[in-house]
Enzyme design. Sequence first.
Site, short mmCIF file in Angstrom:
data_model
loop_
_atom_site.label_atom_id
_atom_site.label_comp_id
_atom_site.label_asym_id
_atom_site.label_seq_id
_atom_site.Cartn_x
_atom_site.Cartn_y
_atom_site.Cartn_z
N MET A 82 0.82 -1.21 0.00
CA MET A 82 0.00 0.00 0.00
C MET A 82 0.86 1.26 0.00
O MET A 82 0.50 2.27 -0.55
CB MET A 82 -0.98 0.01 1.16
N LEU B 190 -6.10 6.86 -1.33
CA LEU B 190 -6.61 5.78 -0.49
C LEU B 190 -8.14 5.77 -0.45
O LEU B 190 -8.78 4.73 -0.63
CB LEU B 190 -6.01 5.95 0.91
N LEU C 135 -10.49 -0.90 -1.52
CA LEU C 135 -10.09 -0.82 -0.12
C LEU C 135 -11.22 -0.28 0.76
O LEU C 135 -11.54 -0.84 1.80
CB LEU C 135 -8.86 0.10 0.04
N ARG D 259 0.50 1.40 -3.80
CA ARG D 259 -0.86 1.68 -4.27
C ARG D 259 -1.24 3.15 -4.06
O ARG D 259 -2.00 3.70 -4.84
CB ARG D 259 -1.83 0.74 -3.52
N TYR D 260 -0.74 3.76 -2.97
CA TYR D 260 -1.23 5.10 -2.63
C TYR D 260 -0.12 6.13 -2.43
O TYR D 260 -0.39 7.25 -2.02
CB TYR D 260 -2.08 5.05 -1.35
N HIS E 111 -4.78 -5.73 10.49
CA HIS E 111 -5.70 -4.70 10.05
C HIS E 111 -7.07 -5.33 9.85
O HIS E 111 -7.19 -6.40 9.26
CB HIS E 111 -5.21 -4.07 8.75
N GLU F 182 0.28 2.25 11.33
CA GLU F 182 -0.53 1.40 12.22
C GLU F 182 0.29 0.75 13.33
O GLU F 182 -0.26 0.34 14.35
CB GLU F 182 -1.26 0.31 11.41
N GLU G 289 -0.45 3.96 15.81
CA GLU G 289 -1.66 3.39 16.43
C GLU G 289 -1.33 2.44 17.59
O GLU G 289 -1.92 2.56 18.67
CB GLU G 289 -2.50 2.67 15.37
#
Lengths: 434, 434
Positions: free
Chosen positions: A67, A83, A89, A156-157, A269, A349, A353
């Site tokens: 990602m 995203l 997603l 991807r982003y 996730h 994350e 997080e």
Amino acid sequence: MSCRLPPALNSLPRAAARAANHKSSKVSAGLSLSRWIPSRHYAAVVPPVTQDKSGSKGPTAMVFLNMGGPSTTGEVGDFLSRLFADGDLIPLGRLQGYLGPLISRRRTPKIKKQYADIGGGSPIRKWSEYQAAEMCKLLDRMSPETAPHKPYVAFRYADPLTEDMYAKLLADGFGNGKGGRAVAFTQYPQYSCSTTGSSLNELWKWRHRLEGKKSDDMSPGGGSITWSAIDRWPVHPGLVEAFAQNIEATLRTYPEDRRDKAVLVFSAHSLPMSVVNRGDTYPAEVGATVYAVMQRLGFKNPYRLAWQSQVGPSAWLGPQTSMTVSEYVKKGQTDLVLIPIAFTSDHIETLFELDKEVIAEAEHEGAKGVKRVESLNGSPVFIRALAEIALDHLKSGLSCSPQMLLRCPACTSERCLEQKRFFQAQQQQLTAPA
Amino acid sequence: MSCRLPPALNSLPRAAARAANHKSSKVSAGLSLSRWIPSRHYAAVVPPVTQDKSGSKGPTAMVFLNMGGPSTTGEVGDFLSRLFADGDLIPLGRLQGYLGPLISRRRTPKIKKQYADIGGGSPIRKWSEYQAAEMCKLLDRMSPETAPHKPYVAFRYADPLTEDMYAKLLADGFGNGKGGRAVAFTQYPQYSCSTTGSSLNELWKWRHRLEGKKSDDMSPGGGSITWSAIDRWPVHPGLVEAFAQNIEATLRTYPEDRRDKAVLVFSAHSLPMSVVNRGDTYPAEVGATVYAVMQRLGFKNPYRLAWQSQVGPSAWLGPQTSMTVSEYVKKGQTDLVLIPIAFTSDHIETLFELDKEVIAEAEHEGAKGVKRVESLNGSPVFIRALAEIALDHLKSGLSCSPQMLLRCPACTSERCLEQKRFFQAQQQQLTAPA
């Protein structure tokens, strides 16, 4: 004629179906699918260095899919807008074009601050480029006939985006009438349509845009790049070993009399329940990874699998990681080992997080024994595992796993269907005589 | 004193905590937890017959736990009323006592008809008694020191109920001041609080009612039965082999050119999302079983894990089995192999729900290739696996897995807590000198 095609392809035009049938019988006759079974024991077999700089099948482009994340806080806005534009997603339906930009704009300041808090950006590009390069060095020795292996990263982003990677491939002499061989290697160990599926859909899109009609020319020697995909590797013994070694390292930081009582909280996730209920394979594959790691650890510690990073008001798969930690702390269990199990490099994350929210909150509640296991990042055991997975794939001669060709039961995505048709058709180029 | 207790036990009174600590250090010093790791290869090692009819540690009661089913249609009412009274299985909260009987009465005529349609009753008692008896014969040869092994069956909602099994145990000379050894062997390969947890809670309840104060006397020689639990075995190689052999047998019924294209649909009983989100371990363990079976099968076929038997309006874990089958049929995939993966004997969910609803519906839609794999039932490979699991357990000297002692993060059940305390305390009796 009996139908030999998987369901995703049953509506192919007749000629294409015949071609696919032809290919399919070749596959079952000539190739062993047993290469898809990870070997039972983790033993790195490295042949002596006999590298042929121009291996008979090389060069091979090894493209790591992930990602990605913004390397600087200045890239956060673009990252989030890509995203939230991705319906694979974050499925927002027909409102994607309207809601996506709205949500991403609203979230940008908060997320920018989070990236600032972890040092100003995501380390995922650094790790991905390092892992890909190191793996390729190993592969050159392990598989001289497909050498040289050239590392690429496609996010991807965030930069490097899929289109940039593809343009680089072409500039480096792949495709453009010259053919060449590339492997799309997902860096998500467990397959989800939201992650690996989205990356492969994006790859398929840019293949068509940048290789034009050539990409429809499936005849051998058509001159376009021949692609295959490593689409999942949830219980590869090397992956399991790398996780286990990092967990053991964290366990050793507890006093010996508390070590076996610490609870291992595996954290992956989460997915929206709409994706789970559509038939996404990710939750079951994460379960398989966790069980394999616990087997390797001898089931000495109690453990739970939890799910993190839920956003928005819809239902997501639980139990939530933050709830899991806070409830165990309330029950008096303050030695908790958090293990990111579905992502291999550090990212927001883990660094924000888990470290700055979940663990900080637990510490605020008085629990001092909540720790996070290091991500795989530069683990040599992990990088060797990547090389072994790639070697198995190259030897298999398969364009992807049979599982990847099966759509989710409730899938309605045309893009998914086209992407799977593309990878199935690549089998023809792979099995054609050189 | 540092805390050496798992979270479930942190609120034990001080004396009990000291005792548990004492036990705990004994365990870590003297016993190998590696017995909990299933051996990697399925090899049945049967020692020569040297059975000592009065093994030094025998006799051993081997108690098979399962939900059970009505053997005749006349028992359906009682079966359902017990089932809907079980808050571990169907959490209705404070309304359980009111809603349970209401729902069960309303559903009885319909379910009676279903049992009539499958021959007048559930075969689960027949299979359970057969499996337990055959396993005990094997165990007598494999573990003469714990022989004779005496088979018992305890169902949660049908005859023989837990209390009947317990009364029989006492009548047979176990407990009642004479001590004795019993193993609670769950017949659910994957642990859920709704299934194995409920059965163990029921066992704990009747232990207290029928052995009275003796059951609180944890001193060696206190005269009550010493219990241990085999609480999960989701990837035991023998279980995996038994599933794989039955799947291969079904695949052989398809013409060779369609065989590898058939989609394997693994089907497990679903769970309410409230149970999943509380932290139940079942979904991840089912995922581990599916992956292990696919490894054994060489990943030749595409596959999906689906979930069946949802009832009521609340959210359950998906994708649903019936939806999965009908959507694949709509997509043109009509060769589907249904595999019951979380239950080992035939029951209403296989014989009626899969055979007479899901498959019949698919056939109605024109799909003739939807088949169900035979349940394990009398499979000798399966019964040998049970014996190996039991042997590993008896040799381990553990009262249960470390994992079983950990409550779900969001668990609020006092009964669950007490049950776990009970099994942890049994460790003391197990490790005491005879």
